[in-house]
Write a protein that holds these residues in place. Structure first.
Motif, PDB file in Angstrom:
ATOM      1  N   ASN A   1      27.152 -34.722 -67.281  1.00 51.35           N
ATOM      2  CA  ASN A   1      27.508 -35.987 -67.935  1.00 51.35           C
ATOM      3  C   ASN A   1      26.951 -37.206 -67.208  1.00 51.35           C
ATOM      4  N   GLN A   2      26.027 -37.000 -66.276  1.00 51.99           N
ATOM      5  CA  GLN A   2      25.479 -38.135 -65.536  1.00 51.99           C
ATOM      6  C   GLN A   2      23.954 -38.157 -65.611  1.00 51.99           C
ATOM      7  N   PHE A   3      23.406 -39.335 -65.382  1.00 52.47           N
ATOM      8  CA  PHE A   3      21.951 -39.547 -65.351  1.00 52.47           C
ATOM      9  C   PHE A   3      21.279 -39.182 -66.681  1.00 52.47           C
ATOM     10  N   ASN A   4      21.921 -39.478 -67.784  1.00 51.13           N
ATOM     11  CA  ASN A   4      21.337 -39.151 -69.082  1.00 51.13           C
ATOM     12  C   ASN A   4      20.649 -40.331 -69.744  1.00 51.13           C
ATOM     13  N   TYR A   5      20.758 -41.494 -69.139  1.00 55.24           N
ATOM     14  CA  TYR A   5      20.046 -42.668 -69.637  1.00 55.24           C
ATOM     15  C   TYR A   5      19.121 -43.180 -68.542  1.00 55.24           C
ATOM     16  N   THR A   6      18.154 -43.980 -68.956  1.00 58.19           N
ATOM     17  CA  THR A   6      17.171 -44.465 -67.992  1.00 58.19           C
ATOM     18  C   THR A   6      16.936 -45.963 -68.160  1.00 58.19           C
ATOM     19  N   THR A   7      16.523 -46.593 -67.061  1.00 62.39           N
ATOM     20  CA  THR A   7      16.150 -48.007 -67.134  1.00 62.39           C
ATOM     21  C   THR A   7      14.649 -48.166 -67.327  1.00 62.39           C
TER      22      THR A   7
ATOM     23  N   LEU B   1      17.552 -43.301 -63.230  1.00 62.16           N
ATOM     24  CA  LEU B   1      18.369 -42.707 -64.273  1.00 62.16           C
ATOM     25  C   LEU B   1      19.800 -43.203 -64.043  1.00 62.16           C
ATOM     26  N   ILE B   2      20.477 -43.510 -65.111  1.00 66.76           N
ATOM     27  CA  ILE B   2      21.810 -44.097 -64.979  1.00 66.76           C
ATOM     28  C   ILE B   2      22.815 -43.332 -65.835  1.00 66.76           C
ATOM     29  N   THR B   3      24.060 -43.533 -65.509  1.00 68.95           N
ATOM     30  CA  THR B   3      25.147 -42.875 -66.226  1.00 68.95           C
ATOM     31  C   THR B   3      25.839 -43.889 -67.128  1.00 68.95           C
ATOM     32  N   LEU B   4      25.814 -43.616 -68.410  1.00 68.96           N
ATOM     33  CA  LEU B   4      26.455 -44.494 -69.390  1.00 68.96           C
ATOM     34  C   LEU B   4      27.209 -43.621 -70.389  1.00 68.96           C
ATOM     35  N   PRO B   5      28.200 -44.190 -71.104  1.00 70.23           N
ATOM     36  CA  PRO B   5      28.926 -43.399 -72.103  1.00 70.23           C
ATOM     37  C   PRO B   5      27.982 -42.932 -73.217  1.00 70.23           C
ATOM     38  N   ARG B   6      28.257 -41.730 -73.703  1.00 71.42           N
ATOM     39  CA  ARG B   6      27.437 -41.208 -74.797  1.00 71.42           C
ATOM     40  C   ARG B   6      27.546 -42.142 -76.003  1.00 71.42           C
ATOM     41  N   GLY B   7      26.451 -42.383 -76.664  1.00 73.36           N
ATOM     42  CA  GLY B   7      26.454 -43.285 -77.812  1.00 73.36           C
ATOM     43  C   GLY B   7      25.987 -44.684 -77.460  1.00 73.36           C
ATOM     44  N   THR B   8      25.615 -44.891 -76.198  1.00 72.00           N
ATOM     45  CA  THR B   8      25.125 -46.207 -75.786  1.00 72.00           C
ATOM     46  C   THR B   8      23.799 -46.497 -76.484  1.00 72.00           C
ATOM     47  N   ALA B   9      23.720 -47.656 -77.107  1.00 75.48           N
ATOM     48  CA  ALA B   9      22.499 -48.013 -77.837  1.00 75.48           C
ATOM     49  C   ALA B   9      21.646 -49.008 -77.067  1.00 75.48           C
ATOM     50  N   LYS B  10      22.288 -49.726 -76.168  1.00 70.68           N
ATOM     51  CA  LYS B  10      21.544 -50.723 -75.387  1.00 70.68           C
ATOM     52  C   LYS B  10      21.686 -50.434 -73.896  1.00 70.68           C
ATOM     53  N   ILE B  11      20.578 -50.475 -73.208  1.00 73.03           N
ATOM     54  CA  ILE B  11      20.542 -50.166 -71.778  1.00 73.03           C
ATOM     55  C   ILE B  11      20.666 -51.481 -71.005  1.00 73.03           C
ATOM     56  N   PRO B  12      21.409 -51.482 -69.884  1.00 73.97           N
ATOM     57  CA  PRO B  12      21.524 -52.714 -69.090  1.00 73.97           C
ATOM     58  C   PRO B  12      20.161 -53.197 -68.600  1.00 73.97           C
ATOM     59  N   VAL B  13      19.951 -54.491 -68.693  1.00 74.58           N
ATOM     60  CA  VAL B  13      18.739 -55.113 -68.139  1.00 74.58           C
ATOM     61  C   VAL B  13      19.177 -56.337 -67.343  1.00 74.58           C
ATOM     62  N   LEU B  14      18.353 -56.710 -66.369  1.00 73.07           N
ATOM     63  CA  LEU B  14      18.687 -57.848 -65.521  1.00 73.07           C
ATOM     64  C   LEU B  14      17.974 -59.103 -66.000  1.00 73.07           C
ATOM     65  N   ASN B  15      18.651 -60.200 -65.791  1.00 71.97           N
ATOM     66  CA  ASN B  15      18.058 -61.503 -66.073  1.00 71.97           C
ATOM     67  C   ASN B  15      18.282 -62.383 -64.854  1.00 71.97           C
ATOM     68  N   VAL B  16      17.184 -62.879 -64.273  1.00 70.95           N
ATOM     69  CA  VAL B  16      17.335 -63.762 -63.111  1.00 70.95           C
ATOM     70  C   VAL B  16      16.928 -65.186 -63.455  1.00 70.95           C
ATOM     71  N   GLY B  17      16.472 -65.395 -64.664  1.00 68.62           N
ATOM     72  CA  GLY B  17      16.095 -66.738 -65.095  1.00 68.62           C
ATOM     73  C   GLY B  17      14.669 -67.109 -64.765  1.00 68.62           C
ATOM     74  N   TYR B  18      13.941 -66.186 -64.140  1.00 68.41           N
ATOM     75  CA  TYR B  18      12.543 -66.460 -63.794  1.00 68.41           C
ATOM     76  C   TYR B  18      11.693 -65.235 -64.141  1.00 68.41           C
ATOM     77  N   THR B  19      10.480 -65.497 -64.609  1.00 67.92           N
ATOM     78  CA  THR B  19       9.518 -64.403 -64.736  1.00 67.92           C
ATOM     79  C   THR B  19       8.589 -64.390 -63.538  1.00 67.92           C
ATOM     80  N   ASN B  20       8.469 -65.524 -62.857  1.00 69.17           N
ATOM     81  CA  ASN B  20       7.804 -65.578 -61.555  1.00 69.17           C
ATOM     82  C   ASN B  20       8.382 -66.760 -60.793  1.00 69.17           C
ATOM     83  N   ILE B  21       8.286 -66.696 -59.480  1.00 66.83           N
ATOM     84  CA  ILE B  21       8.882 -67.732 -58.628  1.00 66.83           C
ATOM     85  C   ILE B  21       7.781 -68.383 -57.805  1.00 66.83           C
TER      86      ILE B  21
END
Lengths: 352, 219
Positions: free
Chosen positions: A284-290, B82-102
């Motif tokens: 149940n872990q590492f099933n999604y990716t960035t 690779l990350i652990t998220l609940p099954r059914g997740t449609a959107k993956i976390p992404v970071l925003n720092v407010g800059y594309t270059n510094i």
């Protein structure tokens, strides 16, 4: 979450002995004609001669010497004096005292080659490069063929490690006798040469833990054949009156190693400590990716099938400390599929 | 009847540049306690959900890909975790720092407060464990600190001094403070210095890299 803590049971340390050819070309046998000793490569020819591995055409395959040969004399004979006002102070005396201290840890003990030469006045030293022998010389693999130019009189030296029922120790660790034979066994002919042994002592000492082989010049100076010698003598040594010169007596032993039929076989030995880390990946872990190739700019998955049945393809395992600093990394040979129905066990090996 | 293959996969690991540095430091910081997985090199556009042979072959083109050896540069590997998220997740976390270059002038300072989008059902959030920020070449900064996370690990990391040639420095915090170097000699005959700032969410695993340019002003 993208990190999982490892448990104490996920770590196993294993120590394994590894042997390998000692020479830099990876060949267990170094032929006499491939021993290269251009003086320009020698750091200090007064004290020792470096021996390199050469190709068949004479070009050098390694920029580091594989071993060095030195000659030592208890009274400094066989070399020029450092200062003519100070008798006996020469390179050969320095060499003798240096190795005496290393082997016996006693400045009053002379090299002892057994009956006939219990207080040896001179020695040849074969000093194997540390990078070649790694942790120690592997005793049963030592074979050295020496020649005086007449093939029928060649000498086949090994150590008596496979004949010994017990191991003898000096201050420098294990010690074996050099004998005539092969692969750690003394030949029947050599065993019968008690008279020759009684005149000049054994062929020398094999000191695997410090990567050194001491050869007895008196034994090599015996007549070939039944006496088991080679008939080669250091210049201005072994005579009644000691004289000083710059003949670099170590070259005499090097010359006996460099003949066409000669060879020097040796393996190294080292203990490799491996740290095995068992990486357990639950279903149940590492099933999604960035990975940006599977998401749009806003983070949405580009494949609708991956929303409920995500698949990832792991290629890399990273090992971290508490600060989540990446300490070590391992790559799989091919991508490994991971989804909610699969678990994986990856054994990561760290060598020290 | 066939035999099940119950052997594990055995792979050899190499030390990263950071790992060698911490090993040399001999202060106990080289202690493996965690692992993470990544899919660096994988291009998911090779994934084919319309494969004529069915779903078992969707990832065929990816699974046959030969993988490169590991890089010792810790800033160039383990990029896409690779990350652990609940099954059914449609959107993956992404970071925003407010800059594309510094872009920073010599001696100038900047505070960055990253946010994580699409995490834990929230459009935008600050991760509770904070963010790991790594500057590729620590020499380009006279000061590089993280604030806002009060844990022993963060404190230890944020007080570590790194000296020497091109080595990275990592800090932890919810806000990352950068001050560009004032040292002229680093520039040589150039008017700018470049390095890379990498920020990773400690909870989400989301990652962003931002190029950093330092402009020489002390002539």
């Amino acid at each position: 979450m993208s990190f999982i803590n490892l448990a104490a049971t996920d770590f196993v340390v294993s120590n394994d002995g590894v042997t390998a050819p000692a020479w830099t070309d990876g060949n267990p046998s170094l032929g006499g004609l491939r021993m290269y000793t251009t003086p320009g490569y020698s750091v200090a020819p007064t004290f020792y001669t470096d021996v390199y591995v050469a190709n068949a055409d004479g070009s050098v395959t390694s920029s580091i010497p594989n071993f060095s040969v030195a000659y030592g004399h208890i009274s400094g004979s066989g070399a020029t004096l450092y200062n003519t006002l100070v008798p006996s102070a020469s390179a050969t005396r320095t060499v003798y005292n240096q190795f005496r201290n290393l082997v016996y840890a006693d400045e009053n003990t002379s090299f002892n080659f057994g009956t006939g030469n219990t207080s040896a006045e001179d020695i040849y030293v074969i000093n194997v490069n540390r990078a070649c022998y790694k942790e120690s010389l592997f005793p049963g693999t030592f074979n050295l063929r020496l020649s005086n130019g007449t093939a029928t009189e060649d000498l086949y030296l090994t150590n008596d490690s496979n004949d010994s029922t017990s191991i003898t120790y000096l201050d420098c660790g294990r010690v074996y006798n050099l004998v005539s034979g092969s692969n750690g066994y003394q030949s029947a002919n050599d065993k019968s040469r008690t008279n020759a042994n009684n005149v000049s002592g054994s062929y020398g000492l094999f000191l695997p833990d410090v990567g050194i082989i001491i050869v007895n010049p008196r034994r090599l100076s015996q007549t070939p054949g039944t006496a088991g010698g080679l008939g080669i003598n250091p210049v201005n040594a072994g005579t009644a009156s000691w004289t000083y010169d710059n003949t670099y007596n170590q070259q005499i032993l090097v010359g006996a190693m460099q003949k066409a039929n000669c060879y020097f076989n040796l393996n190294s030995y080292e203990t490799v400590s491996s740290d095995y880390v068992f990486v357990r990946v639950p279903n149940n872990q590492f099933n999604y990716t960035t990975n940006p190739s599977v998401i749009s700019g806003s983070g949405a998955l580009i494949y609708s099938t991956m929303i409920n049945n995500p698949q990832t393809y792991m290629t890399t395992v990273g090992l971290y400390n508490d600060n989540q600093e990446l300490l070590a990394v391992a790559k799989l040979s091919k991508p490994l599929v991971k989804d909610f129905t699969k678990e994986s066990l990856i054994q990561v090996k760290l060598n020290w | 009847m066939g035999f099940l293959n119950n052997t594990s996969v055995v792979v050899d690991a190499i030390l990263t540049r950071k790992g060698r540095e911490l090993l040399a430091r001999n202060d106990g910081s080289f202690r493996i306690t965690q692992f993470s997985l990544a899919d660096d090199e994988i291009d998911y556009t090779l994934y084919n959900p319309n494969h004529p042979s069915g779903s078992a072959f969707y990832g065929e083109a990816i699974e046959k890909m030969p993988v490169l050896e590991a890089f010792p540069d810790d800033t160039q590997i383990m990029k896409y975790k690779l990350i652990t998220l609940p099954r059914g997740t449609a959107k993956i976390p992404v970071l925003n720092v407010g800059y594309t270059n510094i872009s920073l002038k010599q001696g100038a300072s900047l505070a960055i407060t990253p946010q994580t989008l699409n995490y834990l059902g929230s459009n935008s959030t600050f991760e509770q464990s904070g963010y790991i920020a790594t500057i590729g070449d620590v020499r380009t900064m006279s000061s590089f600190t993280g604030v806002g996370v009060n844990t022993a690990a963060a404190a230890a990391l944020n007080t570590t001094t790194t000296t020497g040639t091109v080595v990275s420095q990592t800090v932890i915090g919810t806000t990352i403070n950068l001050t560009a170097t004032t040292v002229n000699t680093l520039f040589g005959s150039n008017t700018t210095l470049q390095t890379l700032l990498t920020i990773v969410g400690r909870d989400s695993g989301a990652r962003i890299s931002v190029p950093v340019t330092i402009t020489k002003t002390n002539l």
